[in-house]
Design an enzyme around this catalytic site. Structure first.
Site, PDB file in Angstrom:
ATOM      1  CD  GLU A 107      39.205  35.318  39.448  1.00 18.62           C
ATOM      2  OE1 GLU A 107      39.942  35.207  40.035  1.00 18.62           O
ATOM      3  OE2 GLU A 107      38.889  35.083  38.300  1.00 18.62           O
ATOM      4  N   GLY A 130      47.091  42.223  44.028  1.00 20.22           N
ATOM      5  CA  GLY A 130      46.231  42.070  44.248  1.00 20.22           C
ATOM      6  C   GLY A 130      46.140  42.485  45.946  1.00 20.22           C
ATOM      7  CE  LYS A 169      45.741  48.316  32.995  1.00 15.09           C
ATOM      8  NZ  LYS A 169      46.485  47.178  32.233  1.00 15.09           N
ATOM      9  CD  GLU A 172      48.146  31.342  39.714  1.00 13.20           C
ATOM     10  OE1 GLU A 172      48.646  32.992  39.856  1.00 13.20           O
ATOM     11  OE2 GLU A 172      46.247  30.843  39.476  1.00 13.20           O
ATOM     12  CB  CYS A 177      42.760  32.379  38.119  1.00 14.01           C
ATOM     13  SG  CYS A 177      41.294  33.150  37.551  1.00 14.01           S
ATOM     14  N   GLY A 187      43.654  39.109  38.183  1.00 12.69           N
ATOM     15  CA  GLY A 187      44.551  39.181  38.483  1.00 12.69           C
ATOM     16  C   GLY A 187      45.458  38.347  38.981  1.00 12.69           C
ATOM     17  CB  THR A 228      47.821  37.235  44.666  1.00 13.41           C
ATOM     18  OG1 THR A 228      46.701  35.707  44.724  1.00 13.41           O
ATOM     19  CG2 THR A 228      48.169  36.933  46.760  1.00 13.41           C
TER      20      THR A 228
HETATM   21  P1  ADP Z   1      49.978  38.214  35.198  1.00 14.75           P
HETATM   22  O1  ADP Z   1      50.677  38.460  36.820  1.00 14.75           O
HETATM   23  O2  ADP Z   1      49.120  37.659  35.193  1.00 14.75           O
HETATM   24  O3  ADP Z   1      50.879  39.401  34.258  1.00 14.75           O
HETATM   25  P2  ADP Z   1      49.329  41.579  36.883  1.00 14.75           P
HETATM   26  O4  ADP Z   1      48.929  40.775  38.597  1.00 14.75           O
HETATM   27  O5  ADP Z   1      50.715  41.305  36.608  1.00 14.75           O
HETATM   28  O6  ADP Z   1      48.989  39.855  36.055  1.00 14.75           O
HETATM   29  O7  ADP Z   1      48.362  42.288  35.327  1.00 14.75           O
HETATM   30  C1  ADP Z   1      46.884  41.979  36.164  1.00 14.75           C
HETATM   31  C2  ADP Z   1      46.097  42.963  35.528  1.00 14.75           C
HETATM   32  O8  ADP Z   1      46.241  44.467  36.408  1.00 14.75           O
HETATM   33  C3  ADP Z   1      47.010  44.066  34.531  1.00 14.75           C
HETATM   34  O9  ADP Z   1      45.428  44.490  33.473  1.00 14.75           O
HETATM   35  C4  ADP Z   1      48.759  45.154  34.947  1.00 14.75           C
HETATM   36  O10 ADP Z   1      48.795  46.053  33.828  1.00 14.75           O
HETATM   37  C5  ADP Z   1      47.732  45.263  36.113  1.00 14.75           C
HETATM   38  N1  ADP Z   1      48.317  46.086  36.467  1.00 14.75           N
HETATM   39  C6  ADP Z   1      49.815  45.305  37.087  1.00 14.75           C
HETATM   40  N2  ADP Z   1      50.447  46.540  38.364  1.00 14.75           N
HETATM   41  C7  ADP Z   1      49.367  46.740  38.692  1.00 14.75           C
HETATM   42  C8  ADP Z   1      49.059  47.210  39.649  1.00 14.75           C
HETATM   43  N3  ADP Z   1      50.718  47.581  40.750  1.00 14.75           N
HETATM   44  N4  ADP Z   1      48.326  48.145  40.082  1.00 14.75           N
HETATM   45  C9  ADP Z   1      47.393  48.632  39.341  1.00 14.75           C
HETATM   46  N5  ADP Z   1      47.181  47.437  38.094  1.00 14.75           N
HETATM   47  C10 ADP Z   1      48.557  46.283  37.689  1.00 14.75           C
END
Ligand code: ADP
Length: 501
Positions: free
Chosen positions: A268, A251, A194, A402, A302, A246, A248
């Site tokens: 990560e 995460g 994804k 960050e 990161c 992605g 924290t």
């Molecule tokens: P950033 O803040 O750097 O944009 P995110 O952590 O929001 O990164 O997103 C990284 C990935 O996680 C993307 O593929 C995003 O679609 C996905 N994502 C965002 N929110 C969720 C969630 N609640 N559960 C699972 N995946 C998510």
């Protein structure tokens, strides 16, 4: 399958200046999302729409998980020899190299990174990752353990974890997809990848190439879409593992989402890497390495060096030279071969970087260079001038949060004995850097700073053979090297009584 192939091939073409729309791959079939949802992906260098991609629905998440589960039991995959799996992964690397220019161009259009980075780091690193893990397929071994029971044989097996959901971010879409796909498949898992909604295109193309390499249907599934798709995978009871790169914040949400079936998690996450520049450092080398460490991919990394602890005796010299070097980098479209810094990923992200810089100035930091959105012919894109801030204190938000942008906050220090505590006074622990001519200082700090990777007198680099991941809120587990094999296998102990039944 035939319909799927036809669609896949079309998506490499341009129509009316746009690329063709892209579909999902589930169980070997390419098709639009159930319900027909789509989203747009935009070129951050000029704000134009590149194409539309399928927005997977909840039904598609269920279909993809079912397809991956079925493929796990399919003799075509479960019964495939390690040597044959290795050849498949090696073939992916060959195909990536054969399509290097196309993949690099897609990455630059969708993500913004300079084309030289897309070619030499992203595409080259992707191929290397598949080759490295191709080598592992035939070397995933168990061991015979000396149990203290008479007439008993005990050995371990490493088995695939099962259905793995691989959720990737927008900063290095293709390479981070490879960091997850290659080891997951080397270990015999099935996957649902994804990609981030901002940058799906290079992953779609990679999955097409993987299909061509010959993975059995259902082994590699692709769901494009937004956070809800990732969240649907994370909470799904028939997903055995999530590997996520992605923020924290997300995460943390995955820890809760995965609690139902206690699925395995590799996370990560964010970072706030300190870079220590000691009084005896070669300042010109430190400037060259730290400009790279801070501004590579416009700071959207990161592991980016983002807090610069400089001995006060060298701080003015370091700051002036960093400002010269940073402001001398050409900002521009990644397609321009002269560009050294591309755009940020989105208007929203640019505003967040700018808010951090303004906040730092309001808290007393001095702006040495940059500190604003680029104007003129770059105004349509999301370009931010490389920024150096002096007089930064540990307590300022810019030194703690960050930023994920081209910002270099310089913090002068007087007492080297306080450095370890100050470098460690962060919730993160992904990377750190040390610049000194003294080996004892370098290795003492390397041992005492709590971070997953320490770079002494060099910028951060990834290598498939090493380890990548963080302490504290920078995540759980490690990617790359033998550590990725741990992350994508379960260990089983087998006991046999040899004394007769
Ligand atoms: P950033 O803040 O750097 O944009 P995110 O952590 O929001 O990164 O997103 C990284 C990935 O996680 C993307 O593929 C995003 O679609 C996905 N994502 C965002 N929110 C969720 C969630 N609640 N559960 C699972 N995946 C998510």
């Amino acid at each position: 399958m035939v319909r799927g192939r036809a669609r896949a091939d079309r998506s490499g073409e341009r129509r009316k200046g746009r690329l063709a729309m892209t579909d999902l791959l589930v169980g070997g079939l390419w098709a639009p999302a159930t319900g027909g949802g789509r989203f747009k992906t935009v070129n951050p260098a000029n704000g134009s729409v590149i194409t539309e991609c399928a927005e997977a629905s909840t039904a598609d998440v269920d279909r993809a998980v079912a397809a991956a589960r079925a493929a796990l039991r399919d003799p075509a995959w479960a019964g495939m020899s390690p040597a044959a799996r290795a050849r498949l992964l090696w073939r992916v690397a060959d195909l990536v190299e054969e399509h290097a220019s196309e993949l690099a161009l897609l990455e630059t259009r969708d993500n913004g990174q300079p084309i030289s980075v897309a070619r030499e780091v992203t595409v080259a690193g992707t191929a290397e990752h598949f080759r490295y893990f191709a080598g592992w397929c035939t070397k995933i071994e168990g061991s015979v353990l000396p149990v203290s029971y008479p007439d008993t044989l005990h050995y371990t097996r490493r088995e695939p974890v099962g259905v793995c959901a691989l959720i990737t971010p927008w900063n290095f879409p293709l390479m981070i997809a490879a960091w997850k796909l290659a080891p997951a498949l080397a270990c015999g898992n099935t996957v649902i990848i994804k990609p981030a909604e901002q940058t799906p295109l290079s992953t779609v193309r990679l999955v097409q190439l993987m299909e061509r390499a010959g993975f059995p249907p259902g082994v590699v599934n692709l769901l494009t879409g937004g956070p809800a798709v990732g969240a649907g995978l994370a909470v799904h009871d028939d997903v055995d593992k999530v590997s996520f790169t992605g923020s924290t914040r997300v995460g943390r949400s995955l820890v809760y989402a995965s609690a139902g079936n206690l699925k395995r998690l590799t996370l990560e996450l964010g970072g706030k890497a300190p870079s220590v520049i000691a009084a005896d450092a070669d300042i010109d080398a430190a400037v060259a390495g730290n400009v790279q460490g801070a501004l590579f991919n416009s700071g959207q990394v990161c592991a980016a060096y983002s807090r610069f602890y400089v001995d006060r005796k060298r701080a003015d010299e370091f700051t002036a030279k960093m400002a010269d070097a940073a402001s001398g980098l050409k900002l521009g479209s990644g397609l321009d071969p002269e560009s050294r810094l591309g755009p940020l990923i989105s208007e929203e992200h640019l505003n967040s970087v700018d808010t951090h810089v303004r906040g730092a100035r309001a808290q007393g930091a001095e702006l040495v260079t940059g500190g604003r959105r680029a104007e003129g012919e770059l105004a349509e894109g999301y370009f931010y001038e490389p920024t150096v801030l002096a007089g930064v204190g540990d307590e300022m938000t810019i030194a703690r949060e960050e930023v994920f942008g081209p910002v270099i906050p310089v913090i002068a220090y007087d007492d080297p004995d306080e450095l370890v505590a100050r470098a460690n006074a962060t919730e993160y622990g992904l990377a750190a850097s040390i610049w000194t001519g003294d080996l004892a200082t370098a290795h003492r700090l390397a041992a005492e700073i709590r971070a997953g990777a320490i770079f002494i007198n060099m910028p951060h680099v990834p290598d498939a053979a090493t380890t990548w991941g963080g302490y504290k809120t920078s995540g759980w587990g490690r990617e790359m090297g033998p550590y990725a094999i741990d992350a994508y296998t379960e260990i089983k102990g087998v006991w046999t009584h040899l004394g007769g039944v």
